[in-house]
Each structure stands twice: as structure tokens, then as C-alpha cells.
Design an enzyme around this catalytic site. Structure first.
Site, PDB file in Angstrom:
ATOM      1  N   SER A  10      14.141 -13.410 -11.819  1.00 37.83           N
ATOM      2  CA  SER A  10      13.416 -13.387 -13.084  1.00 37.83           C
ATOM      3  C   SER A  10      12.014 -13.908 -12.898  1.00 37.83           C
ATOM      4  O   SER A  10      11.773 -14.799 -12.107  1.00 37.83           O
ATOM      5  CB  SER A  10      14.146 -14.233 -14.143  1.00 37.83           C
ATOM      6  OG  SER A  10      14.248 -15.575 -13.731  1.00 37.83           O
ATOM      7  N   CYS A  11      11.088 -13.313 -13.654  1.00 34.09           N
ATOM      8  CA  CYS A  11       9.686 -13.746 -13.770  1.00 34.09           C
ATOM      9  C   CYS A  11       8.821 -13.374 -12.563  1.00 34.09           C
ATOM     10  O   CYS A  11       9.269 -13.415 -11.408  1.00 34.09           O
ATOM     11  CB  CYS A  11       9.574 -15.238 -14.011  1.00 34.09           C
ATOM     12  SG  CYS A  11      10.363 -15.810 -15.519  1.00 34.09           S
ATOM     13  N   ASP A  12       7.594 -13.032 -12.875  1.00 33.98           N
ATOM     14  CA  ASP A  12       6.557 -12.801 -11.875  1.00 33.98           C
ATOM     15  C   ASP A  12       5.239 -13.292 -12.454  1.00 33.98           C
ATOM     16  O   ASP A  12       4.937 -13.032 -13.628  1.00 33.98           O
ATOM     17  CB  ASP A  12       6.438 -11.314 -11.539  1.00 33.98           C
ATOM     18  CG  ASP A  12       7.678 -10.781 -10.847  1.00 33.98           C
ATOM     19  OD1 ASP A  12       7.749 -10.875  -9.612  1.00 33.98           O
ATOM     20  OD2 ASP A  12       8.571 -10.283 -11.566  1.00 33.98           O
ATOM     21  N   GLU A  97       8.085 -20.199 -12.251  1.00 34.34           N
ATOM     22  CA  GLU A  97       9.153 -19.346 -11.733  1.00 34.34           C
ATOM     23  C   GLU A  97      10.366 -20.189 -11.352  1.00 34.34           C
ATOM     24  O   GLU A  97      10.231 -21.333 -10.921  1.00 34.34           O
ATOM     25  CB  GLU A  97       8.688 -18.603 -10.466  1.00 34.34           C
ATOM     26  CG  GLU A  97       7.400 -17.829 -10.608  1.00 34.34           C
ATOM     27  CD  GLU A  97       7.558 -16.567 -11.427  1.00 34.34           C
ATOM     28  OE1 GLU A  97       8.668 -16.004 -11.431  1.00 34.34           O
ATOM     29  OE2 GLU A  97       6.572 -16.154 -12.046  1.00 34.34           O
TER      30      GLU A  97
END
Length: 505
Positions: A10-12, A97
Site C-alpha cells: 500500500s501507498c506510494d 509508507e
């Protein structure tokens, strides 16, 4: 007691600095990937002064308050105190992150990584000062606690990408140990893995000794933080498949020409998984423009809604006397909030804000009429710009016969005249209304010189209406979408092609 938990990707978070960007500016962006039913809100908190001895209640624990806190705008899961991403009045931006490694993640309640992020924004006026704030708080209070509004455990270590007008820093943690890397030019991204290798500009004073004591490093080889503290093969980090690698490639593909629009398109990329779908999905997105000229304001764009491909990036600028962002703020429940009670998360209240509800309604309409969003560039069709737009109009009307109204918004009088001629030959929509900006020449820059106006015919907008935006900037869309008749109905944003004209259908 240490525990293993599922490690969803998940997430960038991304940053581009001159000379990778167009103009003397830093461009920052992040997708927040969270559980698909979680509401993300966009909220503003003004600067404040605090008394000595004041306490601050974060998501799970209470800490000492700082004497002064800066104004911040945050995009955050609506149940927590901290944030997934945000900015402060000094032009500092932070995104975090989830990361995992050799060090076990512990379930004890401490500061969430999202709490640390907000604290860094509230207490630091530069990116490097934010690094200092974060590591000092990490040393004093530690990190930990469930990061999901659920009885199921979701815990992790944290990495942070921190940017200001001049530079950026990557801060990566493993328990209380950490390393930081300074970025002064070019591009950098972080994802769900440690990424700092041998370029370490700041570090925990006992980081290397701890690694030796655990048998992760022999003290002889060059110290590689990601390789030592995790299982990452750093030699293949930018060439193997995965979101970190794909994000790195997308940034480098546009290196030298990166704008806020470029960053938005990267965040909308579904093929790479950066725009995530499924049980974990992109629930909020942010893009910031940080001019290096101190007299120019920083501009921060937030979606406040899931899926940036179906969301508009709405601008925010720090100015005096800002009022609360009511339409993107979730309801609050005080001490009755299930997060505050123990055992936690026995119930889950409705945290949807007004914009989120409108976005849900619009998504239903789009699915009902199966309207596809397409982006076609004139060069791809091999025609002139105006013939290209005529072809797009023909395709649109042929594909949307079930729609009652089609509104085309123009910032180019030439395109307007061309498409008017085309539509006269078409049948399939009862009403076709045009609105254009005659003082804007075709091919002009992305800043609209006139105040956009909403056409009178817009009053008939309903659930059988399709909106097409031709070369409309974020500024134009912000005005159009904030009109009482259109809010929540049009969830697309045009982006310049090689001809500076693009249509989202």
C-alpha cells in the site's frame, strides 16, 4: 509480544526536484492506499501557541505538547489523529509508507507513523528539521499500534518522504532505529520497502552496532541499510517488477518535464498498481507544487475521495483567515468514538463526509450508464487538432445514446467552433450546451486568464448528464465543480497532451 501480521502492499510517495521538473519548483505526490471502506478526509488546523506542561492526545497515547504548532492541511483516515499525508504553512510536505523488515513489528500502542507525520508538520519549518522532530519523537515514545479501524491487527514500521522548497529527505525506520537520505536534485520515490542503501546522510547512533549484534552485518562490508535491515535485494531494486520499481520508471520517463499534471497522471496509473484497486485501494491522493521562489505560494491538491482516476484534485493554498473545510471533514464522535474506548473497534460509525457521499453517488451514475473515461491525443489519430476533437465528439455521442444532456466545457474558442459544427450533424442528445473562454487563445499555458463561468443551461444538469472537459485546468474545474448545480457530478480532469488539448469522457 512480537507478532507477524499480513503485509499488504500500500501507498506510494514521489518527489521531483529541478532539473527533473519544469521551472524552478519541487513537485510532491502521494497515493494513500488503505482499506476500501475507509473514509479519508481533508482537514485544516490553524497555527497555535500552547502553555508549558500542556499535553497532546494522539491516536492512542498522550505526549507533551510543543510551545508552538504551525498551520497544517492533512489528508487522513477519518478515525485517527495523525495523517497519511499533508503540508504546513512553510511548504513542508510529508507522506509515509508502511514497511517491514528483519526487526519484528510490535503491537504495543505508541505513536502511529501517521501521528509522527502530523507532528513533523506541526513542529518543523524545513524538511531537515522535520527529520529531527520525527527521530526525537521516535526515540522518546516509540512507534506502534493497530493502523486499521478493525479488531484485526495491522501494524508496521514506517518510512517517510519529506520535501520543502529546496530539498527532500527520505527517513526510514525499523523499530527505533533509522537512516535518512538527503535528495537535492532529480527524482525519488518510496513504497512498501526499505530503499535507503549506502547513501546515508543521517542515522541512529547505534544503528550499525545493533545490526552487528543481531548478526545482520559483519562490520566489514559496506553498510547497506535496506539490505541489512530487510530482505531486499538492493542490486535489483530498480529493475525487478513491483510498485517501487514501476514508480521509479515512471518518474524517470518524465524526468526533465515533470509538472503537477505529470504527477497526477502517475498517481492515476492503474497498470503499475500505483492506483490500487481491491480490498486495499487508493482512498486519497495529494500533489503539491513547491516553488523555489519564496515569494510564490505553495499549492497543494487533494482528492478527498477514492480512486484518483475518478477524482478531481482540488487546490489548497495557505492564506490568512482560512475557514474549516466542512465538505471534506468527517463527523466527530468525541469520547463515544469506538477508537477511544477499550476494547477498541467494537463498532464502526458512519464517517462519510459530504464530498465522499457525492463521490459515491457519482460513481453509481457512471456505472449505471457505463460511461468510460478515455484520453486520446490528437497525434494518436493522425489528424489535426480540430478534426481530432470532432472525432472524439462523434465517438462520445455514439457511445452515450442513453444520456439526456451532454455539456462540453471549452477553454479554446477554436475547438468550440469545430465541435459545434460536428455536433450539428449528430443525433443522440436532447441538449448540447457549449461554454468557452474567448479570451484564451488555443495553445496558451495552463493558467486561465479569465474567471470561468457556469452556463445557464447547466441548471438542467441531472443524473443523465455527461460532462466533457476540453483543456480545462485545475483552476477552471475548481470553479465549475464548486457551483451548486454541478458538485459531485463531474469527476474528471483534463490533462494537456502534446497538442495541449485533451478530453476526458
Amino acid at each position: 509480544m512480537a507478532s507477524r501480521t499480513t503485509e499488504p502492499c500500500s501507498c506510494d510517495t514521489f518527489v521531483a526536484l529541478p532539473p527533473a521538473t519544469v521551472g524552478s519548483r519541487v513537485v510532491f505526490g502521494k497515493n494513500s492506499d488503505r482499506p476500501s471502506d475507509e473514509v479519508q478526509e481533508v482537514v485544516y488546523f490553524p497555527a497555535a501557541s500552547h502553555k508549558a506542561g500542556d499535553k497532546l492526545e494522539c491516536t492512542y497515547i498522550e505526549i507533551e505538547q510543543a510551545a508552538k504548532t504551525y498551520a497544517v492541511v492533512l489528508s487522513r483516515p477519518s478515525w485517527i489523529w495523525g495523517a497519511e499525508m499533508g503540508a504546513n504553512e512553510h511548504g513542508v510536505c510529508i507522506g509515509n509508507e508502511a514497511v517491514w523488515g528483519r526487526e519484528e513489528v510490535r503491537n504495543n500502542e505508541a505513536l502511529l507513523g501517521m501521528d509522527l507525520l502530523r507532528l513533523g508538520l506541526e513542529r518543523a519549518d524545513t524538511a531537515e528539521n522535520a527529520v529531527t522532530v520525527l527521530v526525537d519523537l521516535l526515540e522518546k515514545y516509540g512507534q506502534g499500534g493497530n493502523c486499521m479501524e478493525s479488531h484485526m491487527a495491522f501494524t508496521y514500521h514506517n518510512s517517510f518522504l519529506i520535501a520543502d522548497r529546496k530539498e527532500a529527505w527520505v527517513l526510514e525506520t525499523s523499530g527505533k532505529y533509522w537512516a535518512a537520505e538527503k535528495i537535492e536534485e532529480g527524482v525519488r520515490n518510496i513504497s512498501n520497502q526499505l530503499s535507503i542503501t549506502t547513501k546515508i546522510d543521517r542515522e541512529h547512533p547505534k544503528m550499525r552496532d545493533y545490526a552487528k549484534s543481531k548478526g545482520w552485518w559483519d562490520g566489514k562490508k559496506e553498510f547497506d541499510f535496506a539490505a541489512v535491515y530487510s530482505y531486499v535485494n538492493t542490486a535489483r531494486m530498480t529493475t525487478s517488477r513491483g510498485r517501487y520499481c514501476d514508480g521509479y520508471k515512471l518518474l524517470n520517463k518524465h524526468k526533465g518535464n515533470i509538472t503537477s499534471e505529470t504527477m497526477m497522471e502517475i498517481l492515476r496509473d492503474k497498470e503499475s498498481g500505483i492506483n490500487m484497486e481491491g480490498g486495499f485501494m487508493t482512498t486519497g491522493s495529494m500533489v503539491s507544487i513547491l516553488p523555489q521562489e519564496p515569494n510564490l505560494p505553495c499549492i497543494h491538491f487533494f482528492t478527498g475521495t477514492p480512486d484518483p482516476d475518478r477524482s478531481v484534485f482540488k487546490p489548497f493554498i495557505f492564506v490568512p483567515n482560512i475557514t474549516q473545510l466542512l465538505k471534506t471533514s468527517s463527523p466527530t464522535f468525541g469520547h463515544d468514538d469506538p477508537v477511544k474506548k477499550k476494547p477498541r473497534f467494537l463498532t464502526k460509525p458512519d464517517r462519510r463526509h459530504e464530498l465522499y457521499k457525492q463521490h459515491e453517488s457519482a460513481a453509481v451514475v457512471m456505472e449505471t450508464f457505463k460511461v468510460r473515461w478515455i484520453s486520446v491525443q490528437g497525434g494518436d489519430l493522425g489528424n489535426s487538432l480540430h478534426s481530432w476533437f470532432a472525432d472524439v465528439m462523434l465517438f462520445t455521442i455514439q457511445q452515450t445514446g442513453a444520456l439526456k444532456n451532454i455539456y462540453v466545457v471549452h477553454q479554446c474558442a477554436i475547438c468550440s467552433a469545430s465541435s459545434m459544427h460536428t455536433v450539428q450533424k449528430c443525433q443522440g442528445a436532447t441538449i448540447i450546451a457549449f461554454n468557452y473562454f474567448p479570451r484564451l487563445r488555443h495553445g496558451q499555458s495552463n493558467f486561465c486568464p479569465v474567471q470561468p463561468r457556469v452556463p445557464k443551461a447547466w441548471n438542467g444538469a441531472g443524473q443523465t448528464t455527461l460532462f466533457i472537459f476540453c483543456n480545462c485546468t485545475s483552476q477552471t474545474l475548481g470553479v465549475l465543480l464548486n457551483s451548486p448545480r454541478t458538485e459531485g457530478m463531474a469527476l474528471g480532469q483534463s490533462t494537456p497532451s502534446n497538442h495541449n488539448c485533451c478530453s476526458w469522457v
